[in-house]
Design an enzyme around this catalytic site. Structure first.
Site: not given
Ligand code: ARG
Length: 457
Positions: A150-151, A272, A278, A285
């Site tokens: 949570t948070h 990348s 990467k 996304e």
């Protein structure tokens, strides 16, 4: 009519024409037209021979459209006029009888309702596929602990199965929203005419049955001005895309080096061009980014609709592009989400290491005190002190010694506390309905299976 008028300004034509985008209504328009013509013949409004020629002509139009050789003219303002123009070229003036007892106003409302229904069904099918994938993933990762948050702070540990099924139930509600879209498109607008009804005793219920509508719109003025079902679809799509966005965001987070909870398959990620190490979760996304686009379509159409006087207004032509874009976006996202999840790999060790953080057992320690009769609020404060003492001394909760326990938490039974810490039992302690204990997750899985079976059968 055009013969007695000045030609349209090309700029007006550019603004007014919808053929560039409403072309995709063509299959529905053709189906509708055949049902309408059949009804006209059965009601004695046109001859049976007229109907047969019209039907034959529409079949040829259909073939041209299917084979991608239908030629649109500059004069064709929209798909309805293009089809009728071509029909008349094929079968002669009898083609003009098709538009008897019909207006483009009830015609377009009917096409759009048919399209919304077809794509609500499609969304249902795609959702069920994705929900099935989540159930399979949950079964394969039944007892893998990870922290629940949570948070975005570690809160209490849960099983990955439980976490994955959380997405299942969100999608279930999306499914119900698309079910509602089916209801919202169930009243046939056709037969309302331009706005007031038509001058023939048509049989609207017959057309409704031919086209798979459950009934007819009761009020002709409402029928031609109603686009609620488009808003309903956009709303269902916006909420659903919002869920996919949250799911995508979670995968982005989890696949970071920092979390390391999962890895998306190469087929759904990119490297990348500069940094060879990467691997970017682009698909996740983009799922994250697509949702506001659909919300924008919903808000945009509310803008078009608000304040419109009854009945048909040309504004309503602006319902189509947002709808089509939302359909394409949502269906693509649902397909991507399913494939991406199918190929995802979770890291059991990384999740378990994060879940073994003893501090997330704090609630369980507090509940141990509650069982000794300490009011929960008080227990909360006591455990807060235990946590502070451990953290300040750079120790784990289980490394507090008996003296400290006696001093800070005299009501805490030391044996019970030691056992709780040793077993890491704070997942299996969540025995309440809908909780994360294995028995409850198994119940949940069978409920989820039941939902899928019901929807399939
Ligand atoms: N293309 C129009 C639309 O999508 C068809 C209806 C036009 N009706 C009219 N009376 N001009 O709304």
């Amino acid at each position: 009519m055009g013969r007695f008028r000045d030609p349209q300004h090309p700029l007006f034509r550019a603004l007014n024409s919808s053929i560039a985008f409403d072309y995709r209504l063509a299959p529905y328009d053709l189906e509708q037209s055949i049902a309408h013509a059949r009804m006209l013949a059965r009601s004695g409004i046109i001859g049976q021979d007229d109907f047969e020629r019209i039907e034959h002509g529409l079949a040829q139009v259909r073939q041209e459209i299917d084979e991608d050789c239908f030629v649109v003219n500059d004069e064709d303002e929209d798909v309805h006029m293009a089809i009728e123009r071509r029909l008349t070229e094929i079968v002669g003036p009898v083609g003009g009888k098709l538009h008897t007892a019909r207006s483009r106003n009830d015609q377009v409302a009917t096409d759009v309702a048919m399209l919304v229904r077809a794509h609500s069904l499609e969304a249902r099918g795609l959702l069920l596929g994705l929900m099935g994938t989540l159930v399979e993933l949950a079964e394969r990762h039944l007892d893998w602990p990870l922290p629940g948050y949570t948070h975005l702070q570690r809160a209490q540990p849960v099983y990955l199965s439980h976490h994955l099924l959380a997405w299942f139930w969100k999608l279930r509600r999306d499914l119900q929203r698309f079910n509602f879209c089916m209801t919202a498109t169930d009243d046939l607008p056709l037969g309302a005419g331009a706005l007031a009804g038509v001058n023939f005793d048509t049989s609207r219920m017959y057309v409704a049955q031919e086209l798979g509508f459950g009934g007819i719109a009761e009020n002709s003025l409402d029928a031609v001005s109603n686009r609620d079902f488009v808003l309903d679809y956009l709303h269902a799509a916006a909420t659903c895309a919002g869920h996919l966005s949250q799911l995508g965001a979670e995968i982005v987070l989890w696949s970071t080096e920092e979390f390391g909870f999962c890895e998306v398959a190469d087929a759904f990620s990119s490297g990348s061009s500069l940094m060879p190490q990467k691997r970017n979760p682009d698909a996740a996304e983009l799922l994250r980014a697509k949702a506001p686009r659909i919300v924008g379509r919903l808000v945009g159409l509310h803008g078009v609709m608000h304040g419109l006087p009854l009945t048909y207004n040309k504004d309503l032509q602006e319902d189509k592009e947002p709808l089509f874009d939302a359909i394409d976006t949502l269906e693509l996202c649902l397909r991507v989400a399913r494939e991406m999840l199918t190929g995802i790999a979770f890291d059991r060790e990384r999740m378990a290491a994060a879940a073994s953080d003893e501090l997330i057992a704090a609630t369980d320690v507090a509940d141990l005190l509650v069982r000794e009769g300490v009011p929960f609020r008080e227990a909360h404060g006591i455990v807060g002190e235990l946590v502070r003492t451990a953290v300040e001394g750079g120790r784990r909760l289980s490394e507090l010694d008996d003296d400290e326990l006696r001093r800070l938490a005299p009501q805490l039974p030391p044996d019970g506390f030691r056992m709780l810490m040793r077993q890491g039992a704070w997942l299996e302690s969540k025995v309440s309905e809908g909780g994360t204990s294995l028995a409850r997750v198994r119940d949940q899985l069978s409920q989820a299976r039941h939902v899928l079976d019901e929807a399939a059968g």
